[in-house]
Motif scaffolding. Structure first.
Motif, PDB file in Angstrom:
ATOM      1  N   LEU A   1     -33.395  11.812  62.371  1.00  0.00           N
ATOM      2  CA  LEU A   1     -33.098  13.097  62.991  1.00  0.00           C
ATOM      3  C   LEU A   1     -32.695  14.088  61.929  1.00  0.00           C
ATOM      4  O   LEU A   1     -31.902  13.772  61.043  1.00  0.00           O
ATOM      5  N   GLY A   2     -33.215  15.291  62.033  1.00  0.00           N
ATOM      6  CA  GLY A   2     -32.886  16.316  61.060  1.00  0.00           C
ATOM      7  C   GLY A   2     -32.670  17.662  61.722  1.00  0.00           C
ATOM      8  O   GLY A   2     -33.192  17.942  62.798  1.00  0.00           O
ATOM      9  N   HIS A   3     -31.890  18.481  61.050  1.00  0.00           N
ATOM     10  CA  HIS A   3     -31.668  19.863  61.461  1.00  0.00           C
ATOM     11  C   HIS A   3     -32.482  20.742  60.525  1.00  0.00           C
ATOM     12  O   HIS A   3     -32.323  20.675  59.313  1.00  0.00           O
ATOM     13  N   GLU A   4     -33.343  21.547  61.106  1.00  0.00           N
ATOM     14  CA  GLU A   4     -34.246  22.389  60.330  1.00  0.00           C
ATOM     15  C   GLU A   4     -33.657  23.790  60.212  1.00  0.00           C
ATOM     16  O   GLU A   4     -33.190  24.361  61.203  1.00  0.00           O
ATOM     17  N   PHE A   5     -33.694  24.329  58.999  1.00  0.00           N
ATOM     18  CA  PHE A   5     -33.220  25.681  58.731  1.00  0.00           C
ATOM     19  C   PHE A   5     -34.371  26.466  58.113  1.00  0.00           C
ATOM     20  O   PHE A   5     -34.976  26.019  57.139  1.00  0.00           O
ATOM     21  N   TYR A   6     -34.657  27.649  58.688  1.00  0.00           N
ATOM     22  CA  TYR A   6     -35.767  28.482  58.227  1.00  0.00           C
ATOM     23  C   TYR A   6     -35.251  29.870  57.881  1.00  0.00           C
ATOM     24  O   TYR A   6     -34.603  30.520  58.711  1.00  0.00           O
ATOM     25  N   LEU A   7     -35.549  30.330  56.677  1.00  0.00           N
ATOM     26  CA  LEU A   7     -35.254  31.703  56.295  1.00  0.00           C
ATOM     27  C   LEU A   7     -36.438  32.543  56.739  1.00  0.00           C
ATOM     28  O   LEU A   7     -37.585  32.266  56.341  1.00  0.00           O
ATOM     29  N   ILE A   8     -36.172  33.522  57.607  1.00  0.00           N
ATOM     30  CA  ILE A   8     -37.246  34.362  58.142  1.00  0.00           C
ATOM     31  C   ILE A   8     -36.864  35.831  57.990  1.00  0.00           C
ATOM     32  O   ILE A   8     -35.692  36.174  57.895  1.00  0.00           O
ATOM     33  N   SER A   9     -37.873  36.680  57.994  1.00  0.00           N
ATOM     34  CA  SER A   9     -37.646  38.118  57.926  1.00  0.00           C
ATOM     35  C   SER A   9     -36.975  38.596  59.212  1.00  0.00           C
ATOM     36  O   SER A   9     -37.227  38.063  60.294  1.00  0.00           O
ATOM     37  N   LYS A  10     -36.139  39.602  59.074  1.00  0.00           N
ATOM     38  CA  LYS A  10     -35.451  40.156  60.239  1.00  0.00           C
ATOM     39  C   LYS A  10     -36.426  40.850  61.192  1.00  0.00           C
ATOM     40  O   LYS A  10     -36.104  41.086  62.353  1.00  0.00           O
TER      41      LYS A  10
ATOM     42  N   ILE B   1     -40.063  32.159  55.174  1.00  0.00           N
ATOM     43  CA  ILE B   1     -39.995  32.391  53.729  1.00  0.00           C
ATOM     44  C   ILE B   1     -39.600  31.116  52.995  1.00  0.00           C
ATOM     45  O   ILE B   1     -40.127  30.804  51.925  1.00  0.00           O
ATOM     46  N   ASP B   2     -38.688  30.368  53.569  1.00  0.00           N
ATOM     47  CA  ASP B   2     -38.216  29.128  52.964  1.00  0.00           C
ATOM     48  C   ASP B   2     -37.643  28.251  54.070  1.00  0.00           C
ATOM     49  O   ASP B   2     -37.303  28.749  55.152  1.00  0.00           O
ATOM     50  N   SER B   3     -37.527  26.958  53.803  1.00  0.00           N
ATOM     51  CA  SER B   3     -36.971  26.051  54.810  1.00  0.00           C
ATOM     52  C   SER B   3     -36.337  24.838  54.146  1.00  0.00           C
ATOM     53  O   SER B   3     -36.630  24.517  52.996  1.00  0.00           O
ATOM     54  N   ILE B   4     -35.482  24.172  54.899  1.00  0.00           N
ATOM     55  CA  ILE B   4     -34.820  22.943  54.457  1.00  0.00           C
ATOM     56  C   ILE B   4     -34.474  22.135  55.700  1.00  0.00           C
ATOM     57  O   ILE B   4     -34.203  22.698  56.757  1.00  0.00           O
ATOM     58  N   VAL B   5     -34.520  20.814  55.562  1.00  0.00           N
ATOM     59  CA  VAL B   5     -34.099  19.909  56.637  1.00  0.00           C
ATOM     60  C   VAL B   5     -32.908  19.115  56.119  1.00  0.00           C
ATOM     61  O   VAL B   5     -32.958  18.556  55.021  1.00  0.00           O
ATOM     62  N   ILE B   6     -31.846  19.096  56.909  1.00  0.00           N
ATOM     63  CA  ILE B   6     -30.648  18.336  56.556  1.00  0.00           C
ATOM     64  C   ILE B   6     -30.459  17.255  57.612  1.00  0.00           C
ATOM     65  O   ILE B   6     -30.491  17.533  58.815  1.00  0.00           O
ATOM     66  N   HIS B   7     -30.253  16.025  57.145  1.00  0.00           N
ATOM     67  CA  HIS B   7     -30.138  14.878  58.043  1.00  0.00           C
ATOM     68  C   HIS B   7     -28.983  15.069  59.026  1.00  0.00           C
ATOM     69  O   HIS B   7     -27.920  15.583  58.682  1.00  0.00           O
ATOM     70  N   ASP B   8     -29.204  14.615  60.239  1.00  0.00           N
ATOM     71  CA  ASP B   8     -28.213  14.743  61.304  1.00  0.00           C
ATOM     72  C   ASP B   8     -26.877  14.093  60.955  1.00  0.00           C
ATOM     73  O   ASP B   8     -25.827  14.629  61.284  1.00  0.00           O
ATOM     74  N   ASP B   9     -26.908  12.941  60.281  1.00  0.00           N
ATOM     75  CA  ASP B   9     -25.652  12.276  59.919  1.00  0.00           C
ATOM     76  C   ASP B   9     -24.771  13.177  59.047  1.00  0.00           C
ATOM     77  O   ASP B   9     -23.557  13.228  59.225  1.00  0.00           O
ATOM     78  N   LEU B  10     -25.392  13.893  58.127  1.00  0.00           N
ATOM     79  CA  LEU B  10     -24.631  14.786  57.253  1.00  0.00           C
ATOM     80  C   LEU B  10     -24.120  16.002  58.026  1.00  0.00           C
ATOM     81  O   LEU B  10     -22.965  16.420  57.864  1.00  0.00           O
ATOM     82  N   ILE B  11     -24.948  16.555  58.892  1.00  0.00           N
ATOM     83  CA  ILE B  11     -24.524  17.689  59.730  1.00  0.00           C
ATOM     84  C   ILE B  11     -23.343  17.269  60.604  1.00  0.00           C
ATOM     85  O   ILE B  11     -22.356  18.001  60.724  1.00  0.00           O
ATOM     86  N   GLN B  12     -23.421  16.092  61.205  1.00  0.00           N
ATOM     87  CA  GLN B  12     -22.307  15.625  62.045  1.00  0.00           C
ATOM     88  C   GLN B  12     -21.025  15.463  61.226  1.00  0.00           C
ATOM     89  O   GLN B  12     -19.941  15.764  61.723  1.00  0.00           O
ATOM     90  N   TYR B  13     -21.161  15.011  59.998  1.00  0.00           N
ATOM     91  CA  TYR B  13     -19.981  14.797  59.160  1.00  0.00           C
ATOM     92  C   TYR B  13     -19.268  16.115  58.845  1.00  0.00           C
ATOM     93  O   TYR B  13     -18.050  16.180  58.829  1.00  0.00           O
ATOM     94  N   ILE B  14     -20.040  17.181  58.627  1.00  0.00           N
ATOM     95  CA  ILE B  14     -19.443  18.476  58.269  1.00  0.00           C
ATOM     96  C   ILE B  14     -19.343  19.425  59.462  1.00  0.00           C
ATOM     97  O   ILE B  14     -18.966  20.591  59.312  1.00  0.00           O
ATOM     98  N   MET B  15     -19.658  18.930  60.648  1.00  0.00           N
ATOM     99  CA  MET B  15     -19.757  19.768  61.855  1.00  0.00           C
ATOM    100  C   MET B  15     -18.526  20.622  62.130  1.00  0.00           C
ATOM    101  O   MET B  15     -18.660  21.796  62.482  1.00  0.00           O
ATOM    102  N   ASP B  16     -17.342  20.071  61.983  1.00  0.00           N
ATOM    103  CA  ASP B  16     -16.134  20.853  62.283  1.00  0.00           C
ATOM    104  C   ASP B  16     -16.095  22.147  61.472  1.00  0.00           C
ATOM    105  O   ASP B  16     -15.760  23.200  61.995  1.00  0.00           O
ATOM    106  N   SER B  17     -16.458  22.067  60.206  1.00  0.00           N
ATOM    107  CA  SER B  17     -16.420  23.273  59.374  1.00  0.00           C
ATOM    108  C   SER B  17     -17.559  24.236  59.717  1.00  0.00           C
ATOM    109  O   SER B  17     -17.412  25.457  59.546  1.00  0.00           O
ATOM    110  N   LEU B  18     -18.672  23.738  60.223  1.00  0.00           N
ATOM    111  CA  LEU B  18     -19.778  24.620  60.614  1.00  0.00           C
ATOM    112  C   LEU B  18     -19.402  25.475  61.817  1.00  0.00           C
ATOM    113  O   LEU B  18     -19.979  26.551  62.022  1.00  0.00           O
ATOM    114  N   GLU B  19     -18.436  25.020  62.596  1.00  0.00           N
ATOM    115  CA  GLU B  19     -17.990  25.769  63.773  1.00  0.00           C
ATOM    116  C   GLU B  19     -17.286  27.082  63.407  1.00  0.00           C
ATOM    117  O   GLU B  19     -17.002  27.900  64.266  1.00  0.00           O
ATOM    118  N   TRP B  20     -16.999  27.285  62.152  1.00  0.00           N
ATOM    119  CA  TRP B  20     -16.338  28.517  61.700  1.00  0.00           C
ATOM    120  C   TRP B  20     -17.338  29.627  61.360  1.00  0.00           C
ATOM    121  O   TRP B  20     -16.948  30.768  61.138  1.00  0.00           O
TER     122      TRP B  20
END
Length: 154
Positions: free
Chosen positions: A3-12, A30-49
């Motif tokens: 499982l991964g979380h996909e991030f895409y940089l797109i024009s406004k 323009i650009d993209s990255i996939v970050i594994h779900d396990d890592l996202i879950q580990y840092i999730m509390d800080s992403l809520e900010w």
């Protein structure tokens, strides 16, 4: 399949209505990255900010954090916090060994009489740092006000 979380940089100027359906063949990515779900879950509390928006809801309301199972939109108001959070995690992980282990979610034993244990998550330090550096660069692009960072959850 992981499982991964996909991030895409797109024009406004991109019509965000259906980005998630056409993201892999969309010329406005323009650009993209996939970050594994396990890592996202580990840092999730800080992403809520991180200030964000939910493009799945009418009016794209503002909120905070990521829509774990859906879409999230980050803009220039998100950039400073996003950069600071991922920079902080990057600085912390620089101190890890080449292969490092984090404690994941609690998993119950398969039978009623078996005790559970915490899942062990193993990561490659340099790969995680590279992913976080890419997200930081995308955050810096957001600060210019001409881009969105579009997140697709699991």
């Amino acid at each position: 399949m992981s499982l991964g979380h996909e991030f895409y940089l797109i024009s406004k100027t991109t019509d965000i209505k259906d980005v998630w359906m056409y993201r892999e063949r969309n010329n406005s990515v323009i650009d993209s990255i996939v970050i594994h779900d396990d890592l996202i879950q580990y840092i999730m509390d800080s992403l809520e900010w991180i200030p964000s928006k939910n493009p799945s809801l009418q009016g794209t309301p503002s909120g905070r954090g990521i829509n774990y199972h859906g879409e999230t939109l980050f803009d220039n108001h998100s950039s400073e916090t996003l950069i600071n959070i991922f920079s902080s995690w990057k600085s912390l992980i620089k101190n890890a060994p080449d292969k490092f282990e984090l404690t994941g979610e609690f998993v119950y034993g398969e039978a009623d009489n078996q005790e559970g244990d915490y899942k062990k998550l193993v990561f490659n330090r340099d790969e995680v740092i590279t992913q976080f550096e890419k997200i930081i660069l995308m955050g810096e692009a957001l600060a210019k006000g001409e881009f969105y960072l579009y997140h697709c959850g699991i």
